[in-house]
Scaffold this motif. Structure first.
Motif, PDB file in Angstrom:
ATOM      1  N   VAL A   1      21.604 -34.807 -11.023  1.00 22.39           N
ATOM      2  CA  VAL A   1      22.328 -35.861 -10.311  1.00 22.39           C
ATOM      3  C   VAL A   1      21.347 -36.512  -9.337  1.00 22.39           C
ATOM      4  CG1 VAL A   1      24.193 -36.366  -8.700  1.00 22.39           C
ATOM      5  CG2 VAL A   1      24.532 -34.652 -10.504  1.00 22.39           C
ATOM      6  N   LEU A   2      21.234 -37.844  -9.400  1.00 24.30           N
ATOM      7  CA  LEU A   2      20.313 -38.594  -8.534  1.00 24.30           C
ATOM      8  C   LEU A   2      18.925 -37.926  -8.495  1.00 24.30           C
ATOM      9  CD1 LEU A   2      22.756 -39.333  -5.570  1.00 24.30           C
ATOM     10  CD2 LEU A   2      22.027 -40.926  -7.355  1.00 24.30           C
ATOM     11  N   PRO A   3      18.270 -37.796  -9.647  1.00 25.51           N
ATOM     12  CA  PRO A   3      17.005 -37.046  -9.700  1.00 25.51           C
ATOM     13  C   PRO A   3      15.870 -37.671  -8.897  1.00 25.51           C
ATOM     14  CG  PRO A   3      17.404 -38.215 -11.760  1.00 25.51           C
ATOM     15  CD  PRO A   3      18.659 -38.338 -10.963  1.00 25.51           C
ATOM     16  N   GLN A   4      16.046 -38.912  -8.429  1.00 26.46           N
ATOM     17  CA  GLN A   4      15.009 -39.519  -7.604  1.00 26.46           C
ATOM     18  C   GLN A   4      14.932 -38.902  -6.215  1.00 26.46           C
ATOM     19  OE1 GLN A   4      17.826 -40.908  -8.627  1.00 26.46           O
ATOM     20  NE2 GLN A   4      18.540 -42.594  -7.335  1.00 26.46           N
ATOM     21  N   TYR A   5      15.932 -38.079  -5.869  1.00 26.95           N
ATOM     22  CA  TYR A   5      15.943 -37.417  -4.570  1.00 26.95           C
ATOM     23  C   TYR A   5      15.627 -35.940  -4.753  1.00 26.95           C
ATOM     24  CZ  TYR A   5      18.148 -41.609  -2.678  1.00 26.95           C
ATOM     25  OH  TYR A   5      18.411 -42.895  -2.291  1.00 26.95           O
ATOM     26  N   GLN A   6      14.672 -35.472  -3.999  1.00 22.15           N
ATOM     27  CA  GLN A   6      14.268 -34.069  -4.064  1.00 22.15           C
ATOM     28  C   GLN A   6      14.176 -33.503  -2.645  1.00 22.15           C
ATOM     29  OE1 GLN A   6      13.060 -32.359  -7.228  1.00 22.15           O
ATOM     30  NE2 GLN A   6      14.413 -34.002  -7.905  1.00 22.15           N
ATOM     31  N   ARG A   7      14.468 -32.221  -2.519  1.00 24.31           N
ATOM     32  CA  ARG A   7      14.246 -31.538  -1.250  1.00 24.31           C
ATOM     33  C   ARG A   7      13.168 -30.493  -1.475  1.00 24.31           C
ATOM     34  NH1 ARG A   7      19.097 -28.524   1.814  1.00 24.31           N
ATOM     35  NH2 ARG A   7      18.836 -27.046   0.093  1.00 24.31           N
ATOM     36  N   LYS A   8      12.112 -30.567  -0.682  1.00 25.97           N
ATOM     37  CA  LYS A   8      10.973 -29.680  -0.880  1.00 25.97           C
ATOM     38  C   LYS A   8      11.388 -28.226  -0.697  1.00 25.97           C
ATOM     39  CE  LYS A   8       6.272 -28.668   0.672  1.00 25.97           C
ATOM     40  NZ  LYS A   8       5.192 -29.000   1.632  1.00 25.97           N
ATOM     41  N   GLY A   9      10.996 -27.388  -1.661  1.00 24.44           N
ATOM     42  CA  GLY A   9      11.238 -25.958  -1.552  1.00 24.44           C
ATOM     43  C   GLY A   9       9.930 -25.227  -1.296  1.00 24.44           C
ATOM     44  N   TYR A  10      10.029 -23.926  -1.035  1.00 21.32           N
ATOM     45  CA  TYR A  10       8.837 -23.130  -0.766  1.00 21.32           C
ATOM     46  C   TYR A  10       8.267 -22.495  -2.026  1.00 21.32           C
ATOM     47  CZ  TYR A  10       9.882 -23.474   4.220  1.00 21.32           C
ATOM     48  OH  TYR A  10      10.114 -23.926   5.472  1.00 21.32           O
ATOM     49  N   GLY A  11       9.019 -22.552  -3.115  1.00 25.04           N
ATOM     50  CA  GLY A  11       8.531 -21.938  -4.339  1.00 25.04           C
ATOM     51  C   GLY A  11       8.458 -20.428  -4.219  1.00 25.04           C
ATOM     52  N   MET A  12       7.521 -19.848  -4.918  1.00 21.30           N
ATOM     53  CA  MET A  12       7.358 -18.398  -4.932  1.00 21.30           C
ATOM     54  C   MET A  12       5.888 -18.070  -4.722  1.00 21.30           C
ATOM     55  SD  MET A  12       8.352 -15.710  -7.978  1.00 21.30           S
ATOM     56  CE  MET A  12      10.121 -15.820  -7.676  1.00 21.30           C
ATOM     57  N   HIS A  13       5.634 -16.969  -4.009  1.00 19.05           N
ATOM     58  CA  HIS A  13       4.272 -16.506  -3.785  1.00 19.05           C
ATOM     59  C   HIS A  13       4.038 -15.202  -4.526  1.00 19.05           C
ATOM     60  CE1 HIS A  13       4.591 -19.313  -0.371  1.00 19.05           C
ATOM     61  NE2 HIS A  13       3.285 -19.376  -0.432  1.00 19.05           N
ATOM     62  N   VAL A  14       2.805 -14.997  -4.918  1.00 18.79           N
ATOM     63  CA  VAL A  14       2.405 -13.723  -5.500  1.00 18.79           C
ATOM     64  C   VAL A  14       1.447 -13.058  -4.517  1.00 18.79           C
ATOM     65  CG1 VAL A  14       0.536 -14.819  -6.831  1.00 18.79           C
ATOM     66  CG2 VAL A  14       1.347 -12.550  -7.460  1.00 18.79           C
ATOM     67  N   LEU A  15       1.656 -11.767  -4.274  1.00 21.27           N
ATOM     68  CA  LEU A  15       0.823 -10.990  -3.359  1.00 21.27           C
ATOM     69  C   LEU A  15       0.249  -9.784  -4.088  1.00 21.27           C
ATOM     70  CD1 LEU A  15       3.142 -10.773  -0.206  1.00 21.27           C
ATOM     71  CD2 LEU A  15       1.345 -12.419  -0.626  1.00 21.27           C
ATOM     72  N   TYR A  16      -0.966  -9.388  -3.697  1.00 24.21           N
ATOM     73  CA  TYR A  16      -1.548  -8.167  -4.232  1.00 24.21           C
ATOM     74  C   TYR A  16      -2.504  -7.609  -3.184  1.00 24.21           C
ATOM     75  CZ  TYR A  16      -4.295 -12.167  -5.937  1.00 24.21           C
ATOM     76  OH  TYR A  16      -4.945 -13.367  -6.052  1.00 24.21           O
TER      77      TYR A  16
ATOM     78  N   ILE B   1       0.831  -1.201   0.000  1.00 20.29           N
ATOM     79  CA  ILE B   1       0.000   0.000   0.000  1.00 20.29           C
ATOM     80  C   ILE B   1       0.865   1.250   0.000  1.00 20.29           C
ATOM     81  CG2 ILE B   1      -1.755   1.299   1.242  1.00 20.29           C
ATOM     82  CD1 ILE B   1      -2.806  -1.249  -0.018  1.00 20.29           C
ATOM     83  N   ALA B   2       1.801   1.333   0.971  1.00 23.67           N
ATOM     84  CA  ALA B   2       2.615   2.541   1.108  1.00 23.67           C
ATOM     85  C   ALA B   2       3.492   2.786  -0.113  1.00 23.67           C
ATOM     86  CB  ALA B   2       3.472   2.453   2.373  1.00 23.67           C
ATOM     87  N   GLU B   3       3.979   1.699  -0.746  1.00 26.78           N
ATOM     88  CA  GLU B   3       4.871   1.838  -1.894  1.00 26.78           C
ATOM     89  C   GLU B   3       4.141   1.746  -3.226  1.00 26.78           C
ATOM     90  OE1 GLU B   3       8.559  -0.434  -1.527  1.00 26.78           O
ATOM     91  OE2 GLU B   3       8.106  -0.736   0.598  1.00 26.78           O
ATOM     92  N   ARG B   4       2.820   1.711  -3.170  1.00 30.54           N
ATOM     93  CA  ARG B   4       1.988   1.686  -4.376  1.00 30.54           C
ATOM     94  C   ARG B   4       2.360   0.519  -5.300  1.00 30.54           C
ATOM     95  NH1 ARG B   4       3.219   7.258  -6.736  1.00 30.54           N
ATOM     96  NH2 ARG B   4       5.109   6.989  -5.522  1.00 30.54           N
ATOM     97  N   ILE B   5       2.526  -0.655  -4.695  1.00 29.03           N
ATOM     98  CA  ILE B   5       2.868  -1.866  -5.441  1.00 29.03           C
ATOM     99  C   ILE B   5       1.585  -2.566  -5.872  1.00 29.03           C
ATOM    100  CG2 ILE B   5       4.016  -4.095  -5.337  1.00 29.03           C
ATOM    101  CD1 ILE B   5       5.939  -1.744  -5.254  1.00 29.03           C
ATOM    102  N   ASP B   6       1.505  -2.913  -7.133  1.00 29.63           N
ATOM    103  CA  ASP B   6       0.330  -3.630  -7.642  1.00 29.63           C
ATOM    104  C   ASP B   6       0.424  -5.127  -7.388  1.00 29.63           C
ATOM    105  OD1 ASP B   6      -1.226  -1.478  -9.056  1.00 29.63           O
ATOM    106  OD2 ASP B   6       0.696  -1.266 -10.076  1.00 29.63           O
ATOM    107  N   VAL B   7       1.622  -5.670  -7.513  1.00 24.88           N
ATOM    108  CA  VAL B   7       1.808  -7.104  -7.339  1.00 24.88           C
ATOM    109  C   VAL B   7       3.243  -7.355  -6.892  1.00 24.88           C
ATOM    110  CG1 VAL B   7       2.383  -7.424  -9.789  1.00 24.88           C
ATOM    111  CG2 VAL B   7       1.570  -9.374  -8.458  1.00 24.88           C
ATOM    112  N   ALA B   8       3.406  -8.322  -5.993  1.00 21.88           N
ATOM    113  CA  ALA B   8       4.744  -8.650  -5.487  1.00 21.88           C
ATOM    114  C   ALA B   8       4.969 -10.146  -5.613  1.00 21.88           C
ATOM    115  CB  ALA B   8       4.890  -8.216  -4.032  1.00 21.88           C
ATOM    116  N   PHE B   9       6.197 -10.509  -5.962  1.00 24.39           N
ATOM    117  CA  PHE B   9       6.604 -11.909  -6.006  1.00 24.39           C
ATOM    118  C   PHE B   9       7.651 -12.116  -4.927  1.00 24.39           C
ATOM    119  CE2 PHE B   9       5.039 -10.873 -10.186  1.00 24.39           C
ATOM    120  CZ  PHE B   9       4.245 -11.969 -10.507  1.00 24.39           C
ATOM    121  N   ARG B  10       7.435 -13.105  -4.058  1.00 24.87           N
ATOM    122  CA  ARG B  10       8.341 -13.344  -2.943  1.00 24.87           C
ATOM    123  C   ARG B  10       8.708 -14.813  -2.867  1.00 24.87           C
ATOM    124  NH1 ARG B  10       5.417  -9.896   1.927  1.00 24.87           N
ATOM    125  NH2 ARG B  10       5.839  -7.804   1.093  1.00 24.87           N
TER     126      ARG B  10
END
Length: 303
Positions: free
Chosen positions: A258-273, A135-144
């Motif tokens: 490398v060893l693609p059968q192993y994955q570590r869960k990430g948080y990805g990205m969020h969009v805010l408005y 609001i204060a910075e007049r942002i329409d959309v944010a990616f975090r």
């Protein structure tokens, strides 16, 4: 009864961040806007804005009222513009807040293609790892990046399938061999985030959904993902990095899974408005672009 024009003026003042700027855009005296907003506050029986010599700040009541009204006002404005132009073409300025390293993995040519496809849209990027006040910075959309913690805005997760994966340069594997099991990593050079011990513990979910971990030796360490990415590309070892960051390198063959059968869960990205309803067409179009370009393929599909 509330005057809808006063509500629209209040939304304009919030969007522009000051009475002076809103008045300039509307072509009316600032004291007229101030008086109209004061009238609205009197009608509602509550203060919507805290006024100081430097900036305007929404009160809790003002924030809630803005969230309920902004989308409706923007929707009416868009509807009028669409009728006047005879189209539903995205238009207007979109201020976008993104992480500081956003353009390390989001190609500028995608922005150019977007602007070419939507000639009435303008983009203004605010690059910072600090959490923007929409609001204060007049942002329409944010990616975090990371988990969503701010409940003051509307948010949804993008790239939910994103996870961290192990990668290496083809040259490193040609020299040192391809590990066949997770514990083989103990005999390999690895690239990891800095730790005083010189070792890192990597924890994964295997294809059976079970947790496994391995301790690796970090011949090269650093405190940013981009430094680790470049080290892996230079053949310094195996790295565990977000798919989002290494996607283009995997597609180009500069890195391989490398060893693609192993994955570590990430948080990805969020969009805010800021508003709960009816995003402007230009904002929706840009969100669609980010989702399309940054949704990572599975490592298996790149083998």
């Amino acid at each position: 009864m509330l005057d809808l024009n006063d509500i629209a003026l209040f939304v304009r003042v919030v969007r522009h961040g000051s009475f002076a700027e809103a008045a300039r855009q509307l072509g009316v005296p600032p004291n007229t806007l101030s008086r109209r907003v004061q009238t609205l506050e009197a009608r509602l029986g509550t203060r919507l804005l805290q006024r100081t010599t430097r900036k305007l700040t929404l009160t809790h009541a003002g924030l809630a009222f803005h969230e309920r009204c902004a989308a409706a006002v923007e929707g009416l404005t868009e509807a009028g513009q669409e009728l006047m132009t005879g189209s539903q073409e995205p238009s207007g300025l979109v201020r976008v807040a993104v992480p500081a390293d956003f353009f390390d993995f989001f190609q500028m040519k995608w922005v150019a293609e977007f602007l070419a496809a939507h000639p009435r849209v303008r983009l203004d990027f605010v690059l910072s790892d600090a959490k923007a006040d929409l609001i204060a910075e007049r942002i329409d959309v944010a990616f975090r990046n990371g988990p969503l913690q701010d409940s003051s805005y509307v948010g949804r997760q993008l790239l939910a399938a994103s996870s961290d994966c192990m990668v290496s340069s083809p040259a490193y594997l040609a020299t040192r061999g391809v590990p066949g099991a997770l514990q083989d990593l103990a005999n390999h050079d690895c690239v990891a985030f800095s730790h005083a011990s010189g070792y890192a513990t990597w924890r994964f979910l295997n294809r059976d959904g079970n947790d496994e971990e391995v301790q690796v030796a970090a011949r090269f360490s650093g405190n940013t993902a981009q430094a680790l990415r470049r080290a892996a590309m230079a053949g310094l070892g195996i790295a565990l990095l977000p798919q989002l960051i290494v996607r283009q390198d995997l597609e180009a063959g500069l890195l391989v899974p490398v060893l693609p059968q192993y994955q570590r869960k990430g948080y990805g990205m969020h969009v805010l408005y800021p508003s709960r309803r009816h995003l402007p067409l230009a904002v929706s179009a840009f969100i669609d672009l980010v989702v399309e370009k940054l949704t990572p393929p599975s490592p298996q599909s790149l083998q």
